[in-house]
Design a protein around this motif. Structure first.
Motif: not given
Length: 133
Positions: A45-54, A66-75, A105-109
């Protein structure tokens, strides 16, 4: 950690491979490879933080932001399992957070009916190549 291999299937494959081996050394080598594969198939598991801004606006479907959150190793070929922290559930419900997550690539939406009023937290696990089959 949970393993994402079917134990019965691995045992059947192991039995088949052992029946094909000519020597005990061959069998031990194959068993070692299978054991390494099983160990490599654990998804931490990796920690997740979905900001209220952006959050950005979208024009299609019921989830208008929608909000994209960086996740470096995801495709884009991967899938993810997301578990929100108990303290984020009320905010997620209030904003109409979509129950599915897109991988890029590199993010979760994340999508929602409206932007959350506070940062959502939790964890995610990447299932490598899961969308492909």
């Amino acid at each position: 950690m949970k393993k994402y291999l079917d134990d019965a299937g691995v045992k059947a494959l192991e039995a088949l491979l052992r029946s094909l081996c000519l020597t005990q050394k061959d069998g031990q080598a194959i068993y070692g490879v299978l054991e390494a594969l099983a160990d490599a198939s654990e998804f931490p598991a990796a920690a997740l933080s979905i900001p209220a801004t952006g959050w950005k606006s979208s024009t299609s479907g019921p989830y208008k932001v929608y909000r994209d959150v960086a996740a470096a190793s995801v495709t884009a070929a991967d899938s993810v399992q997301v578990a929100l922290a108990a303290g984020s559930m009320a905010a997620a419900s209030a904003c109409g957070l979509c129950p599915t997550v897109e991988t890029l690539a590199g993010a979760l939406r994340f999508r929602a009916v409206s932007a959350p009023k506070s940062t959502l937290s939790g964890e995610y696990r990447i299932l490598k190549g899961a969308q492909g089959g």
